[in-house]
Design an enzyme around this catalytic site. Sequence first.
Site, PDB file in Angstrom:
ATOM      1  N   TYR A 144     -25.410  20.246 -32.624  1.00 11.84           N
ATOM      2  CA  TYR A 144     -24.750  20.634 -33.876  1.00 11.84           C
ATOM      3  C   TYR A 144     -23.713  19.580 -34.224  1.00 11.84           C
ATOM      4  O   TYR A 144     -22.947  19.143 -33.365  1.00 11.84           O
ATOM      5  CB  TYR A 144     -24.054  21.989 -33.702  1.00 11.84           C
ATOM      6  CG  TYR A 144     -23.286  22.451 -34.922  1.00 11.84           C
ATOM      7  CD1 TYR A 144     -23.952  22.799 -36.101  1.00 11.84           C
ATOM      8  CD2 TYR A 144     -21.895  22.546 -34.906  1.00 11.84           C
ATOM      9  CE1 TYR A 144     -23.243  23.229 -37.221  1.00 11.84           C
ATOM     10  CE2 TYR A 144     -21.183  22.981 -36.023  1.00 11.84           C
ATOM     11  CZ  TYR A 144     -21.857  23.323 -37.178  1.00 11.84           C
ATOM     12  OH  TYR A 144     -21.163  23.757 -38.280  1.00 11.84           O
ATOM     13  N   ASP A 238     -20.911  12.104 -30.990  1.00  8.35           N
ATOM     14  CA  ASP A 238     -20.127  13.204 -31.562  1.00  8.35           C
ATOM     15  C   ASP A 238     -19.367  13.880 -30.421  1.00  8.35           C
ATOM     16  O   ASP A 238     -19.906  14.701 -29.699  1.00  8.35           O
ATOM     17  CB  ASP A 238     -21.072  14.190 -32.265  1.00  8.35           C
ATOM     18  CG  ASP A 238     -20.312  15.359 -32.885  1.00  8.35           C
ATOM     19  OD1 ASP A 238     -19.086  15.475 -32.631  1.00  8.35           O
ATOM     20  OD2 ASP A 238     -20.933  16.150 -33.617  1.00  8.35           O
ATOM     21  N   LYS A 266     -11.560  19.303 -32.950  1.00  7.56           N
ATOM     22  CA  LYS A 266     -11.131  20.330 -31.987  1.00  7.56           C
ATOM     23  C   LYS A 266      -9.839  19.987 -31.222  1.00  7.56           C
ATOM     24  O   LYS A 266      -8.761  20.126 -31.775  1.00  7.56           O
ATOM     25  CB  LYS A 266     -12.303  20.700 -31.092  1.00  7.56           C
ATOM     26  CG  LYS A 266     -13.428  21.342 -31.952  1.00  7.56           C
ATOM     27  CD  LYS A 266     -14.544  22.002 -31.180  1.00  7.56           C
ATOM     28  CE  LYS A 266     -15.428  22.815 -32.125  1.00  7.56           C
ATOM     29  NZ  LYS A 266     -16.729  22.281 -32.414  1.00  7.56           N
TER      30      LYS A 266
HETATM   31  C1  LIG Z   1     -17.450  22.016 -33.750  1.00  7.17           C
HETATM   32  C2  LIG Z   1     -18.295  20.818 -33.852  1.00  7.17           C
HETATM   33  C3  LIG Z   1     -18.465  20.135 -35.063  1.00  7.17           C
HETATM   34  C4  LIG Z   1     -17.918  20.636 -36.370  1.00  7.17           C
HETATM   35  O1  LIG Z   1     -16.531  20.700 -36.362  1.00  7.17           O
HETATM   36  P1  LIG Z   1     -15.808  21.667 -37.427  1.00  7.17           P
HETATM   37  O2  LIG Z   1     -14.351  21.414 -37.194  1.00  7.17           O
HETATM   38  O3  LIG Z   1     -16.249  23.047 -37.082  1.00  7.17           O
HETATM   39  O4  LIG Z   1     -16.248  21.258 -38.773  1.00  7.17           O
HETATM   40  C5  LIG Z   1     -19.198  18.965 -35.061  1.00  7.17           C
HETATM   41  N1  LIG Z   1     -19.744  18.494 -33.932  1.00  7.17           N
HETATM   42  C6  LIG Z   1     -19.614  19.126 -32.744  1.00  7.17           C
HETATM   43  C7  LIG Z   1     -20.220  18.540 -31.518  1.00  7.17           C
HETATM   44  C8  LIG Z   1     -18.895  20.317 -32.667  1.00  7.17           C
HETATM   45  O5  LIG Z   1     -18.805  20.955 -31.504  1.00  7.17           O
END
Ligand SMILES: *Cc1c(COP(=O)(O)O)cnc(C)c1O
Length: 429
Positions: A144, A238, A266
């Site tokens: 994701y 990511d 995060k």
């Molecule tokens: C949570 C997450 C996102 C998206 O971040 P948001 O702050 O929810 O938009 C993108 N990539 C990864 C790997 C994530 O865990």
Amino acid sequence: MKFEKSQKLYEKGLVHLVGAVNSPVRAFTSVGGNPLFIKKAKGSKIIDADDNEYIDLVLSYGPMILGHRHRKVQKAVKKALKNGYSYGASTESEIDLAEIVCSAFPGMDKVRFVSSGTEAVLSGIRLARAFTGKDKIIKFAGCYHGHQDALLVAAGSGLATLSLPGSKGVPEGAVKNTLISEFNDLESVKKHFKKHDDIAAVIIEPITGNMGVVLPEDNFLVELKKYLESKGALLIVDEVMTGFRSKFGGAQELLGVQADITCLGKVIGGGFPVGAYGARNEIMEQVAPLGEMYQAGTLSGNPIAMAAGIATLTELKRQDPYEQFEEHASIIEVILVETARKYKVNIVVNRFGSMLNPFFRKGEVTNFEEAKASDAKKFAVFFWEMIHNGVFLPPSQFEAWFLTSALTDKDIKKIADAVDKAMLAVSKM
Ligand SMILES: *Cc1c(COP(=O)(O)O)cnc(C)c1O
């Protein structure tokens, strides 16, 4: 345990909020029942509207790594609030957070702050396209990367929990440049390069958290990077979830690989909305105002969020809780595995640093197919029994559990007791 106030708030919330939540992962769709409403939290504990207290293994899906309301973060935020909330002009705090972040990521000379992980990734993708002049992107099934159109295919937890292959409202044109490969399968990447000569980048969660925790096999990322270099394509890592979770810096360093572009979120905001993307100078110079890749944000680098991020990362560096995370995660793994064995329940536990989760299935989980073959019904029973015994988990089989440095031995004992009751309940299904 009563949930009367949460129940009332849920019903009230349904009127003007969609499903009474502002992010679908907070809905209890796959575990049944209604979502809990939270009143407050402190340290490793979270308290719901009915004053039930739980050990928190959600931690806002990762950001609250120091635990809730850490004294030093709170102090920094209060101090920042006194000066002003947002100016539409630069502040020193942005430079300070940039210094901390760049010093922790060897591949990052410059960074741009945004307000969410989604924004970080969509900007990172745009940057890869701007730098290479190519359009296509490869992503891995089950990873994701936020809710931008182009990446909402085979996108893991949120969609998997709701059994959606992708999202409605995403036009074909938006995903026509998105190619899907299988995690831990380099051949599935090479296959696309054989067919297409306009692949800008491959994006990956180095350790996945969004199909549950799945680890890359030995050298998968190293081999992937080597291959991409030979093809003139970029590697976007990511680290929105993994950044600062398993070491001070990124998972890429632990895995022996360096991204061309790194995305963060995060933890770096310590609970406030901060995302970031960064790379070496040559790449970042594409970004406006230095270059012609446009990306902007009214609240980007917000001084309150920067203050929270600086305080969080500074304290994290001081505490250096990574050995403790490893120890706690391995203890919880043993608790899960041994209790499951005691009650003859099939599970497999995957973990990395301060992220872990059990999959209710027999056999290993190395990719999305295997993760999806887990028994979500068993997880639902397990989930509610954990709630009733005071442990707050993500309401999905496909989410990682997170550890905080505020977790105590007493908390772990409580988790062990809850796991015993929860596995017993699963064994009776
Ligand atoms: C949570 C997450 C996102 C998206 O971040 P948001 O702050 O929810 O938009 C993108 N990539 C990864 C790997 C994530 O865990």
